[in-house]
Design a protein around this motif. Structure first.
Motif, PDB file in Angstrom:
ATOM      1  N   ARG A   1       3.788   6.949   4.815  1.00 50.01           N
ATOM      2  CA  ARG A   1       4.402   5.619   4.849  1.00 50.01           C
ATOM      3  C   ARG A   1       3.911   4.761   3.688  1.00 50.01           C
ATOM      4  NH1 ARG A   1       3.108   7.402   9.980  1.00 50.01           N
ATOM      5  NH2 ARG A   1       4.681   7.066  11.601  1.00 50.01           N
ATOM      6  N   THR A   2       4.840   4.069   3.041  1.00 50.07           N
ATOM      7  CA  THR A   2       4.534   3.070   2.030  1.00 50.07           C
ATOM      8  C   THR A   2       5.022   1.739   2.561  1.00 50.07           C
ATOM      9  OG1 THR A   2       4.584   4.595   0.163  1.00 50.07           O
ATOM     10  CG2 THR A   2       5.079   2.275  -0.321  1.00 50.07           C
ATOM     11  N   LEU A   3       4.167   0.704   2.498  1.00 45.38           N
ATOM     12  CA  LEU A   3       4.494  -0.614   3.047  1.00 45.38           C
ATOM     13  C   LEU A   3       4.497  -1.657   1.945  1.00 45.38           C
ATOM     14  CD1 LEU A   3       1.878  -0.764   5.934  1.00 45.38           C
ATOM     15  CD2 LEU A   3       4.202   0.052   6.101  1.00 45.38           C
ATOM     16  N   GLU A   4       5.445  -2.560   2.055  1.00 44.20           N
ATOM     17  CA  GLU A   4       5.510  -3.707   1.157  1.00 44.20           C
ATOM     18  C   GLU A   4       5.749  -4.940   2.025  1.00 44.20           C
ATOM     19  OE1 GLU A   4       8.634  -4.733  -2.178  1.00 44.20           O
ATOM     20  OE2 GLU A   4       7.593  -2.837  -2.590  1.00 44.20           O
ATOM     21  N   MET A   5       4.812  -5.894   2.003  1.00 43.80           N
ATOM     22  CA  MET A   5       4.904  -7.075   2.855  1.00 43.80           C
ATOM     23  C   MET A   5       5.110  -8.328   2.010  1.00 43.80           C
ATOM     24  SD  MET A   5       2.335  -8.534   5.854  1.00 43.80           S
ATOM     25  CE  MET A   5       0.883  -8.411   4.871  1.00 43.80           C
ATOM     26  N   SER A   6       6.130  -9.095   2.347  1.00 47.46           N
ATOM     27  CA  SER A   6       6.418 -10.354   1.666  1.00 47.46           C
ATOM     28  C   SER A   6       5.477 -11.440   2.184  1.00 47.46           C
ATOM     29  CB  SER A   6       7.871 -10.766   1.942  1.00 47.46           C
ATOM     30  OG  SER A   6       8.075 -12.122   1.624  1.00 47.46           O
ATOM     31  N   VAL A   7       4.815 -12.132   1.266  1.00 45.03           N
ATOM     32  CA  VAL A   7       3.948 -13.242   1.670  1.00 45.03           C
ATOM     33  C   VAL A   7       4.807 -14.423   2.139  1.00 45.03           C
ATOM     34  CG1 VAL A   7       2.184 -14.883   0.900  1.00 45.03           C
ATOM     35  CG2 VAL A   7       2.077 -12.496   0.153  1.00 45.03           C
ATOM     36  N   ALA A   8       5.982 -14.583   1.568  1.00 41.69           N
ATOM     37  CA  ALA A   8       6.853 -15.709   1.932  1.00 41.69           C
ATOM     38  C   ALA A   8       7.364 -15.612   3.364  1.00 41.69           C
ATOM     39  CB  ALA A   8       8.042 -15.785   0.974  1.00 41.69           C
TER      40      ALA A   8
ATOM     41  N   THR B   1       0.868  -1.182   0.000  1.00 40.11           N
ATOM     42  CA  THR B   1       0.000   0.000   0.000  1.00 40.11           C
ATOM     43  C   THR B   1       0.898   1.223   0.000  1.00 40.11           C
ATOM     44  OG1 THR B   1      -2.030   0.966   0.902  1.00 40.11           O
ATOM     45  CG2 THR B   1      -0.353   0.317   2.507  1.00 40.11           C
ATOM     46  N   TYR B   2       0.412   2.281  -0.635  1.00 40.14           N
ATOM     47  CA  TYR B   2       1.218   3.467  -0.869  1.00 40.14           C
ATOM     48  C   TYR B   2       0.716   4.678  -0.093  1.00 40.14           C
ATOM     49  CZ  TYR B   2       2.966   0.741  -4.784  1.00 40.14           C
ATOM     50  OH  TYR B   2       3.522  -0.255  -5.554  1.00 40.14           O
ATOM     51  N   ALA B   3       1.654   5.469   0.357  1.00 41.31           N
ATOM     52  CA  ALA B   3       1.415   6.829   0.847  1.00 41.31           C
ATOM     53  C   ALA B   3       0.362   6.950   1.941  1.00 41.31           C
ATOM     54  CB  ALA B   3       1.082   7.751  -0.328  1.00 41.31           C
ATOM     55  N   LEU B   4       0.502   6.145   3.001  1.00 39.51           N
ATOM     56  CA  LEU B   4      -0.379   6.307   4.156  1.00 39.51           C
ATOM     57  C   LEU B   4      -0.055   7.642   4.815  1.00 39.51           C
ATOM     58  CD1 LEU B   4       0.175   2.862   5.873  1.00 39.51           C
ATOM     59  CD2 LEU B   4      -1.994   3.641   4.925  1.00 39.51           C
TER      60      LEU B   4
END
Length: 156
Positions: free
Chosen positions: A136-143, A22-25
């Protein structure tokens, strides 16, 4: 491959080749949920603490903390077989508006309502990165459940 979570939206995955982002919280709040046992990840991008009308609630429950947080956690349990004790939940966002007058305090209210909803479900977030004057921009790894956080200052 990215699964993008827009404003007032949510996504989940058990495909270990994917990331959920998700981008730009800013004043919005993201809740992430990861189950290391099932290798399943979910994220929601909360816009407001609560709906103003029943119609709002029914049309897009993921927009609101009061309906979206239970929706995400229930989905992680029902779809992937996760349990409260195996879910790693984090909370991000809820920035303070940089405007001099901020009578609605949306960021603070979003954070407060998200935390209240998690308490009702019996979940304590492992990590919270909230408030301040940053996007805040978040990137979460599913692995792995690892979250990469990028921040930028908010401008007035």
């Amino acid at each position: 491959m990215h699964k993008v979570v827009g404003i007032g939206d949510w996504k989940s995955s058990d495909n270990v080749a994917e990331t959920v982002v998700t981008y730009a919280l800013a004043t919005c709040v993201a809740v992430t949920a990861y189950c290391p046992v099932r290798k399943a990840a979910g994220m929601i991008h909360i816009l407001l603490p609560a709906p103003h009308t029943k119609s709002d609630e029914l049309q897009r429950p993921s927009r609101f903390a009061t309906t979206g947080v239970p929706l995400l956690i229930r989905h992680m349990k029902e779809r992937y077989g996760c349990k409260n004790e195996t879910l790693v939940v984090n909370v991000y966002g809820g920035a303070t508006s940089m405007k001099r007058r901020n009578p609605f305090m949306i960021g603070d209210r979003n954070v407060e309502q998200v935390q209240q909803e998690l308490r009702k479900i019996g979940i304590t977030p492992r990590c919270t990165d909230v408030g301040g004057g940053i996007s805040r921009t978040l990137e979460m790894s599913v692995a792995t459940g690892e979250i990469r956080l990028k921040t930028l200052p908010l401008t007035s």
